[in-house]
Design a protein around this motif. Structure first.
Motif, PDB file in Angstrom:
ATOM      1  N   LEU A   1    -100.146 -69.968 104.079  1.00  0.00           N
ATOM      2  CA  LEU A   1    -100.937 -69.476 102.617  1.00  0.00           C
ATOM      3  C   LEU A   1    -100.989 -68.161 102.575  1.00  0.00           C
ATOM      4  O   LEU A   1    -101.459 -67.482 103.605  1.00  0.00           O
ATOM      5  N   GLY A   2    -100.556 -67.638 101.435  1.00  0.00           N
ATOM      6  CA  GLY A   2    -100.201 -66.135 101.292  1.00  0.00           C
ATOM      7  C   GLY A   2     -98.949 -65.622 101.587  1.00  0.00           C
ATOM      8  O   GLY A   2     -98.116 -66.072 102.299  1.00  0.00           O
ATOM      9  N   PRO A   3     -98.542 -64.481 101.093  1.00  0.00           N
ATOM     10  CA  PRO A   3     -97.360 -63.814 101.228  1.00  0.00           C
ATOM     11  C   PRO A   3     -97.169 -63.227 102.459  1.00  0.00           C
ATOM     12  O   PRO A   3     -96.012 -63.144 102.971  1.00  0.00           O
ATOM     13  N   LEU A   4     -98.280 -62.871 102.806  1.00  0.00           N
ATOM     14  CA  LEU A   4     -98.003 -61.985 104.405  1.00  0.00           C
ATOM     15  C   LEU A   4     -97.697 -63.157 105.364  1.00  0.00           C
ATOM     16  O   LEU A   4     -96.771 -63.028 106.368  1.00  0.00           O
ATOM     17  N   ALA A   5     -98.315 -64.282 105.393  1.00  0.00           N
ATOM     18  CA  ALA A   5     -98.018 -65.371 106.278  1.00  0.00           C
ATOM     19  C   ALA A   5     -96.695 -66.012 106.141  1.00  0.00           C
ATOM     20  O   ALA A   5     -96.201 -66.635 107.104  1.00  0.00           O
ATOM     21  N   GLU A   6     -96.069 -65.599 104.996  1.00  0.00           N
ATOM     22  CA  GLU A   6     -94.440 -66.037 104.864  1.00  0.00           C
ATOM     23  C   GLU A   6     -93.771 -65.453 105.832  1.00  0.00           C
ATOM     24  O   GLU A   6     -92.688 -66.059 106.329  1.00  0.00           O
ATOM     25  N   GLN A   7     -94.315 -64.228 106.484  1.00  0.00           N
ATOM     26  CA  GLN A   7     -93.402 -63.575 107.455  1.00  0.00           C
ATOM     27  C   GLN A   7     -93.422 -64.320 108.681  1.00  0.00           C
ATOM     28  O   GLN A   7     -92.605 -64.160 109.551  1.00  0.00           O
ATOM     29  N   ILE A   8     -94.661 -65.008 108.931  1.00  0.00           N
ATOM     30  CA  ILE A   8     -94.834 -65.755 110.195  1.00  0.00           C
ATOM     31  C   ILE A   8     -93.707 -67.157 110.120  1.00  0.00           C
ATOM     32  O   ILE A   8     -93.048 -67.370 110.973  1.00  0.00           O
ATOM     33  N   ALA A   9     -93.670 -67.618 108.846  1.00  0.00           N
ATOM     34  CA  ALA A   9     -92.765 -68.653 108.698  1.00  0.00           C
ATOM     35  C   ALA A   9     -91.407 -68.434 108.672  1.00  0.00           C
ATOM     36  O   ALA A   9     -90.633 -69.088 109.137  1.00  0.00           O
ATOM     37  N   GLU A  10     -90.981 -67.279 107.980  1.00  0.00           N
ATOM     38  CA  GLU A  10     -89.689 -66.880 108.205  1.00  0.00           C
ATOM     39  C   GLU A  10     -89.059 -66.908 109.544  1.00  0.00           C
ATOM     40  O   GLU A  10     -88.034 -67.322 109.874  1.00  0.00           O
ATOM     41  N   VAL A  11     -89.760 -66.205 110.406  1.00  0.00           N
ATOM     42  CA  VAL A  11     -89.503 -66.243 111.912  1.00  0.00           C
ATOM     43  C   VAL A  11     -89.261 -67.478 112.617  1.00  0.00           C
ATOM     44  O   VAL A  11     -88.519 -67.981 113.103  1.00  0.00           O
ATOM     45  N   ALA A  12     -90.358 -68.209 112.462  1.00  0.00           N
ATOM     46  CA  ALA A  12     -90.640 -69.411 113.039  1.00  0.00           C
ATOM     47  C   ALA A  12     -89.367 -70.678 112.448  1.00  0.00           C
ATOM     48  O   ALA A  12     -88.892 -71.161 113.450  1.00  0.00           O
ATOM     49  N   GLU A  13     -89.084 -70.492 111.222  1.00  0.00           N
ATOM     50  CA  GLU A  13     -88.093 -71.378 110.677  1.00  0.00           C
ATOM     51  C   GLU A  13     -86.745 -71.053 111.305  1.00  0.00           C
ATOM     52  O   GLU A  13     -86.103 -71.669 111.753  1.00  0.00           O
ATOM     53  N   ARG A  14     -86.648 -69.717 111.619  1.00  0.00           N
ATOM     54  CA  ARG A  14     -85.360 -69.174 112.023  1.00  0.00           C
ATOM     55  C   ARG A  14     -85.117 -69.872 113.577  1.00  0.00           C
ATOM     56  O   ARG A  14     -84.020 -70.284 114.188  1.00  0.00           O
ATOM     57  N   ASP A  15     -86.223 -69.758 114.244  1.00  0.00           N
ATOM     58  CA  ASP A  15     -86.370 -70.198 115.853  1.00  0.00           C
ATOM     59  C   ASP A  15     -86.449 -72.049 115.706  1.00  0.00           C
ATOM     60  O   ASP A  15     -86.855 -72.515 116.695  1.00  0.00           O
ATOM     61  N   GLY A  16     -86.363 -72.674 114.597  1.00  0.00           N
ATOM     62  CA  GLY A  16     -86.341 -74.097 114.565  1.00  0.00           C
ATOM     63  C   GLY A  16     -87.627 -74.895 114.415  1.00  0.00           C
ATOM     64  O   GLY A  16     -87.641 -75.925 114.329  1.00  0.00           O
ATOM     65  N   VAL A  17     -88.675 -74.093 113.827  1.00  0.00           N
ATOM     66  CA  VAL A  17     -90.020 -74.972 113.286  1.00  0.00           C
ATOM     67  C   VAL A  17     -89.929 -75.122 112.085  1.00  0.00           C
ATOM     68  O   VAL A  17     -89.282 -74.337 111.019  1.00  0.00           O
ATOM     69  N   GLU A  18     -90.290 -76.523 111.886  1.00  0.00           N
ATOM     70  CA  GLU A  18     -90.172 -76.853 110.508  1.00  0.00           C
ATOM     71  C   GLU A  18     -91.451 -76.151 109.576  1.00  0.00           C
ATOM     72  O   GLU A  18     -92.400 -75.986 110.123  1.00  0.00           O
TER      73      GLU A  18
END
Length: 462
Positions: free
Chosen positions: A398-415
């Protein structure tokens, strides 16, 4: 709150009675116009969104006895004849003067708890340990800053033998101010993290500011520091103050040995001056043993039996919205929604990753605020921590900053799924949750995850 004569209040705060009567007393103090009863002194502040002076007439009609008003303000119309309006130079300084006067009335020791993460849980654990044999007062709610500390001092019950209060700071100079108000007998430091680094720039600056707690402490007082935190272990105190360390190091006076996790909760042996005491916690996460060890050290310093204190700690189940775990509708909910920093976010993810569940581990993470120019990098580091440690199977942000968490996690295979709207996030959670899943909520207060945590844990009506 002990009653105060209005004449005393006026004298202590260097105030001037503009209208009404100085006869009578006040027995309640409020900074919220909705929290008014007979005998209330209302203290208005000017905030970013509103000027609370405009509520003075309303609180007077609601039964308040008196109010402060900043110098130069007009007298509101329609005040009751006996309502005391007290002009002061600055309403915050007047509140602090009243808090300092309340401290003057107290003869009991005050234990102050500070640090970047874990202040509230450590405060509650210290109070629990002391309560085994002593009458203890502890800070209510989150009253730990320049407004909260004087409010706390005014509420301390003089029948108590000890008081445990929380002291936080977010800007330079704040710790010195509140320490001079509270005059702690002892201070406990949990850690030096990244909270408020936007204002203070480095962790060394954060440490230096927090060490200003010494400004209000008597010579010879002890500072109990987390010896597992490198910045605290190497901290230099002023001459005349005593530095004592707690942690897992073999050379520490207060240390934990034989550490294990049982269903995610820490079990250890506390070793204090040669005495060994077994401790089994009901709080999740290995890091909680440090909070418990600090509590036992304080109990020892004030003559409480370590066995009795350990028993109390074993009964402690936590504080609302801070690493509490519930099972609701077949879903295990980890509610750690009260604020967030990189350190506390990692600790929460460790708890999620350590849960034994039949379904998926789902992390709901929101923006971490006040991280300054490193905010994007620190969020990305959380993404790596989550993915490389396999802490979660699914990440919702939730939120624009947390998208940075998601960007890296997704690259490493997390949905991942990213949201900017809390309602949309809530709808998505309702559609994807299944019995057997584990669900973590973590983010800064302003992101509002506590409401979602309450809803999904079955605590919405608490």
């Amino acid at each position: 709150m002990r009653s105060w004569k209005l004449s005393e209040v006026i004298e202590v705060c260097d105030g001037r009675l503009l209208c009404g009567s100085a006869e009578g007393e006040i027995s309640h103090l409020s900074i919220d116009s909705r929290d008014v009863c007979e005998g209330t002194l209302f203290v208005p502040f000017v905030g970013e969104r509103t000027d609370a002076h405009r509520f003075i007439a309303a609180v007077a009609k609601a039964g308040a006895r008196a109010a402060f008003t900043a110098a130069g303000r007009a007298i509101p119309e329609g005040l009751p004849e006996d309502f005391a309006l007290i002009e002061v130079e600055d309403t915050l300084r007047a509140l602090q003067a009243l808090g300092a006067a309340a401290r003057d009335r107290l003869s009991i020791p005050i234990i102050a708890v500070t640090g970047s993460v874990g202040k509230t849980t450590t405060r509650e654990m210290i109070a629990a340990a002391l309560s085994a044999e002593r009458r203890v007062f502890r800070t209510a709610a989150n009253h730990n800053g320049q407004i909260g500390v004087p409010l706390t001092l005014l509420e301390i019950d003089e029948r108590c033998e000890l008081a445990v209060i929380e002291m936080g700071m977010s800007i330079p100079g704040e710790m010195a101010v509140i320490s001079r108000l509270a005059r702690p007998s002892m201070a406990v430091f949990t850690n030096i993290g990244l909270a408020h680094i936007e204002q203070l720039k480095t962790q060394e600056n954060i440490r230096a500011e927090k060490l200003h707690i010494q400004d209000g402490m008597p010579e010879g007082a002890s500072l109990l520091l987390n010896g597992d935190d490198a910045l605290l272990r190497t901290a230099e105190l002023r001459p005349g103050f005593r530095k004592e360390l707690y942690g897992t190091g073999a050379d520490l006076r207060y240390r934990a040995e034989d550490v294990t996790l049982q269903n995610g909760c820490a079990s250890f042996t506390a070793v204090i001056d040669g005495k060994r005491v077994p401790v089994q916690l009901k709080l999740y996460g290995r890091h909680q043993l440090l909070n418990a060890l600090a509590a036992l050290a304080v109990a020892d310093r004030f003559g409480v039996s370590l066995d009795a204190a350990a028993k109390k700690l074993g009964e402690f189940t936590g504080y609302r919205h801070r690493q509490q775990i519930f099972v609701h509708g077949g879903v295990t909910v980890v509610d750690d929604s009260y604020n967030a920093s990189p350190d506390s976010m990692r600790a929460a993810l460790d708890i999620l990753g350590g849960l034994s569940v039949s379904g998926r581990r789902i992390a709901v993470l929101a923006d971490m605020k006040e991280l300054g120019e490193r905010e994007a990098a620190l969020h990305r580091e959380l993404g790596r921590y989550l993915s490389l440690g396999k802490k979660a199977d699914l990440l919702l942000t939730l939120g624009p900053l947390a998208e940075q968490i998601a960007e890296v996690a997704e690259r490493d295979g997390v949905e991942v799924q990213c949201y900017q709207d809390r309602s949309a996030l809530e709808t998505a959670l309702h559609s994807l949750l299944r019995p057997g899943d584990a669900l973590l909520f973590k983010g800064s207060n302003s992101m509002g995850l506590s409401a979602l945590a309450d809803s999904f844990s079955g605590n919405a009506d608490r």
